[in-house]
Scaffold this motif. Structure first.
Motif, PDB file in Angstrom:
ATOM      1  N   GLY A   1       0.809  -1.206   0.000  1.00 29.56           N
ATOM      2  CA  GLY A   1       0.000   0.000   0.000  1.00 29.56           C
ATOM      3  C   GLY A   1       0.844   1.258   0.000  1.00 29.56           C
ATOM      4  N   GLY A   2       0.175   2.385   0.046  1.00 32.86           N
ATOM      5  CA  GLY A   2       0.847   3.673   0.018  1.00 32.86           C
ATOM      6  C   GLY A   2       0.459   4.458  -1.212  1.00 32.86           C
ATOM      7  N   THR A   3       1.061   5.609  -1.377  1.00 35.65           N
ATOM      8  CA  THR A   3       0.826   6.400  -2.582  1.00 35.65           C
ATOM      9  C   THR A   3       1.464   5.697  -3.775  1.00 35.65           C
ATOM     10  N   ASN A   4       1.097   6.119  -4.963  1.00 34.86           N
ATOM     11  CA  ASN A   4       1.680   5.524  -6.165  1.00 34.86           C
ATOM     12  C   ASN A   4       3.201   5.652  -6.174  1.00 34.86           C
ATOM     13  N   GLU A   5       3.687   6.802  -5.733  1.00 34.30           N
ATOM     14  CA  GLU A   5       5.133   6.996  -5.687  1.00 34.30           C
ATOM     15  C   GLU A   5       5.794   6.040  -4.696  1.00 34.30           C
ATOM     16  N   GLU A   6       5.143   5.827  -3.549  1.00 30.58           N
ATOM     17  CA  GLU A   6       5.695   4.914  -2.543  1.00 30.58           C
ATOM     18  C   GLU A   6       5.692   3.477  -3.035  1.00 30.58           C
ATOM     19  N   VAL A   7       4.651   3.091  -3.763  1.00 27.25           N
ATOM     20  CA  VAL A   7       4.592   1.729  -4.299  1.00 27.25           C
ATOM     21  C   VAL A   7       5.711   1.503  -5.311  1.00 27.25           C
ATOM     22  N   LEU A   8       5.906   2.437  -6.232  1.00 27.35           N
ATOM     23  CA  LEU A   8       6.988   2.314  -7.211  1.00 27.35           C
ATOM     24  C   LEU A   8       8.341   2.278  -6.512  1.00 27.35           C
ATOM     25  N   HIS A   9       8.485   3.092  -5.493  1.00 29.71           N
ATOM     26  CA  HIS A   9       9.722   3.120  -4.718  1.00 29.71           C
ATOM     27  C   HIS A   9       9.980   1.766  -4.067  1.00 29.71           C
ATOM     28  N   TYR A  10       8.930   1.143  -3.526  1.00 27.11           N
ATOM     29  CA  TYR A  10       9.037  -0.182  -2.917  1.00 27.11           C
ATOM     30  C   TYR A  10       9.402  -1.235  -3.969  1.00 27.11           C
ATOM     31  N   TRP A  11       8.742  -1.202  -5.110  1.00 24.31           N
ATOM     32  CA  TRP A  11       9.053  -2.156  -6.182  1.00 24.31           C
ATOM     33  C   TRP A  11      10.523  -2.097  -6.569  1.00 24.31           C
ATOM     34  N   PHE A  12      11.035  -0.891  -6.732  1.00 21.45           N
ATOM     35  CA  PHE A  12      12.437  -0.765  -7.131  1.00 21.45           C
ATOM     36  C   PHE A  12      13.360  -1.293  -6.035  1.00 21.45           C
ATOM     37  N   SER A  13      13.005  -1.082  -4.783  1.00 21.94           N
ATOM     38  CA  SER A  13      13.812  -1.613  -3.683  1.00 21.94           C
ATOM     39  C   SER A  13      13.840  -3.133  -3.721  1.00 21.94           C
ATOM     40  N   VAL A  14      12.714  -3.748  -4.064  1.00 17.84           N
ATOM     41  CA  VAL A  14      12.670  -5.214  -4.186  1.00 17.84           C
ATOM     42  C   VAL A  14      13.563  -5.677  -5.339  1.00 17.84           C
ATOM     43  N   LEU A  15      13.487  -5.001  -6.477  1.00 18.32           N
ATOM     44  CA  LEU A  15      14.325  -5.378  -7.617  1.00 18.32           C
ATOM     45  C   LEU A  15      15.813  -5.261  -7.261  1.00 18.32           C
ATOM     46  N   GLN A  16      16.164  -4.230  -6.531  1.00 19.35           N
ATOM     47  CA  GLN A  16      17.549  -4.083  -6.091  1.00 19.35           C
ATOM     48  C   GLN A  16      17.934  -5.189  -5.106  1.00 19.35           C
ATOM     49  N   GLY A  17      16.972  -5.616  -4.299  1.00 19.40           N
ATOM     50  CA  GLY A  17      17.231  -6.723  -3.382  1.00 19.40           C
ATOM     51  C   GLY A  17      17.498  -8.022  -4.106  1.00 19.40           C
TER      52      GLY A  17
END
Length: 383
Positions: A328-344
Motif C-alpha cells: 500500500g501507500g501512494t503511487n510513488e511509494e509503491v513504485l519506490h518499494y518495487w524498485f527496492s525489491v528489484l535491487q534486493g
C-alpha cells in the motif's frame, strides 16, 4: 579507724562507680567475640578478594514492541491478520509463563527485523522528492536492460541450447556451462502457475532430466499436499514426470514452526523454504513463478530469508497494474518499494538475462507508454 574510713572515702571511687567503668569494656569485648568472625576479611597483599555475584531475574516489558518497533517501510500495508496472530498467546497452563513467552517472542522478532543481515534495503528516491514519473522511468529502465549476456540459451519448449533467437521469446534460460547443473548431478525444477502458461517451461526442464514439481492450489489432480521426493524416478529419464501439488506460496514466515516430516507439507500455503525442506531439496535449479501480483511480497520474503541463495535460475512475471497483495501507500511509494525489491534481487546474486513485455499499458491504473506486465528471466551468478 574512723579517720581511715574518712580518708579512704575521700581518695577512692565507690564500688558502683568502679562497676560502671568496667561495663563498657566488657560489652565491647563481648561484641567483638560474637560479631567479629562474621566480618569480611581484609584483603591481604598478593591474595585476590573473593566476589559474590547475585543473579537478578528481570521480566521483559510487555510494551517493548510498542516502544522499539521499527518504523513502517515505504509501500507496505500493516498486515491485519498478522497483527491478530501476534496478539495470540502461547498455549501453556501457567498464565504468567504465557505472558513471558509472548513477550520474549515479540522481542526476538523485533530484534530480528531490526538487526537481520538480509533486511530489505529501502533505496533512495529517484528524484529530490517523490515523483511518479521518475520512479516509473527508473523501474522500466531497470527491467528492460539485461545485465548478463549469454552466448547460449534455452528457449521455451526447447531442451537443446542454441544461440539467442532473433525474435523475443516469452522467457529464456542462460545455458552457459557454469550456470547449468552438471549432467551427473540431480536437477530440481519448481513451477508456480495458475494459468497454464508454464507448459513450455515444464517441457524444457523435464527434457533436461530434472525432478519437476508443479504447484497450483486450484488443480484437481494434485497430490493433496502429501508430497514425496521423487528424485530417483525423475532424474535422468529424459522426460521426467511432473508431480502436481495443490499448494501455493506464502510470504509470511510462520509464527509457530512445527517440525515437518519429509514428504509432507501439511498445509495448502507454505513459504518456499518450507516447501524445499519438506521435499528434501537444498537447491532449486529452475523456478518459474506467475504469482498474480503476489510476487512483490514473495520476492521480499525470499530476499530477507536468504532463500534466493538456493535458486539458480528464476523466471517470473511482474505485474504493474496495481500495487499487489498487502502493498500500500501512494503511487510513488509503491513504485519506490518495487524498485527496492528489484535491487534486493540483484543484491542476492540475480542478474537479468531476458525481458519480455506483456499486454496492456497501465501502471497503478494510470495509462503509460510502458506495459502492464513483464516476464523477467534471471540467473544467479553467486551460486
Amino acid at each position: 579507724m574512723r579517720s581511715c574510713a574518712r580518708r579512704c572515702g575521700r581518695g577512692s571511687l565507690p564500688l558502683s562507680g568502679i562497676l560502671l567503668l568496667l561495663i563498657p569494656p566488657f560489652l565491647l569485648a563481648l561484641q567483638l567475640l560474637v560479631v567479629g568472625p562474621r566480618l569480611p576479611r581484609a584483603t591481604r597483599t598478593g591474595v585476590e578478594q573473593e566476589v559474590a555475584f547475585s543473579v537478578i531475574s528481570i521480566e521483559p516489558d510487555r510494551n517493548s514492541r510498542q516502544r522499539g518497533s521499527p518504523s513502517r517501510r515505504p509501500g507496505l500495508e500493516e498486515d491485519g491478520e498478522e497483527q491478530e496472530e501476534e496478539e495470540e498467546q502461547v498455549e501453556v497452563e501457567d498464565g504468567e509463563r504465557r505472558e513471558l513467552a509472548r513477550a520474549y517472542e515479540d522481542e526476538n522478532e523485533m530484534h530480528s527485523r531490526q538487526m537481520g543481515p538480509r533486511t530489505l534495503e529501502v533505496q533512495p528516491w529517484a528524484a529530490d522528492e517523490p515523483s511518479f514519473t521518475a520512479e516509473l522511468d527508473r523501474i522500466i529502465t531497470y527491467i528492460t536492460r539485461p545485465q548478463l549476456n549469454c552466448s547460449r540459451v534455452l528457449s521455451p519448449g526447447q531442451t537443446q541450447a542454441s544461440l539467442p533467437p532473433a525474435d523475443s521469446p516469452r522467457w529464456l534460460l542462460c545455458a552457459e556451462d557454469w550456470l547449468l547443473p552438471a549432467a551427473d548431478r540431480p536437477c530440481v525444477a519448481y513451477s508456480f502457475s495458475m494459468d497454464g502458461l508454464d507448459a513450455d517451461f515444464l517441457k524444457t526442464v523435464s527434457g533436461l532430466g530434472c525432478e519437476v514439481h508443479s504447484f497450483d492450489p486450484s488443480t484437481s489432480s494434485a497430490s493433496g499436499g502429501h508430497l514425496g521426493n521423487s528424485l530417483a524416478s525423475n532424474h535422468g529419464d529424459g522426460g521426467g514426470v511432473v508431480r502436481r501439488h495443490k499448494m501455493w506460496l506464502e510470504w509470511r514466515a510462520p509464527r509457530k514452526r512445527r517440525k515437518k516430516t519429509r514428504g509432507s507439507l501439511g498445509s495448502v500455503s507454505q513459504t518456499l523454504a518450507d516447501i524445499m525442506a519438506s521435499l528434501g531439496h537444498h537447491t532449486v535449479h529452475f523456478l518459474y513463478a506467475d504469482l498474480l501480483s503476489a510476487e512483490w511480497r514473495v520476492f521480499q520474503n525470499w530476499i530477507e530469508s536468504g532463500t534466493l541463495q538456493s535458486v539458480h535460475h528464476l523466471v517470473a512475471q511482474v505485474h504493474l497494474q496495481w500495487a499487489g497483495f498487502e502493498v500500500g501507500g501512494t503511487n510513488e511509494e509503491v513504485l519506490h518499494y518495487w524498485f527496492s525489491v528489484l535491487q534486493g534481487l540483484q543484491a542476492s546474486g540475480l542478474k537479468l538475462v531476458h525481458s519480455s513485455a506483456g499486454e496492456g499499458h497501465s501502471v497503478l491504473k494510470q495509462t503509460v507508454v510502458g506495459h502492464s506486465s513483464y516476464m523477467l528471466s534471471w540467473a544467479n551468478t553467486r551460486r
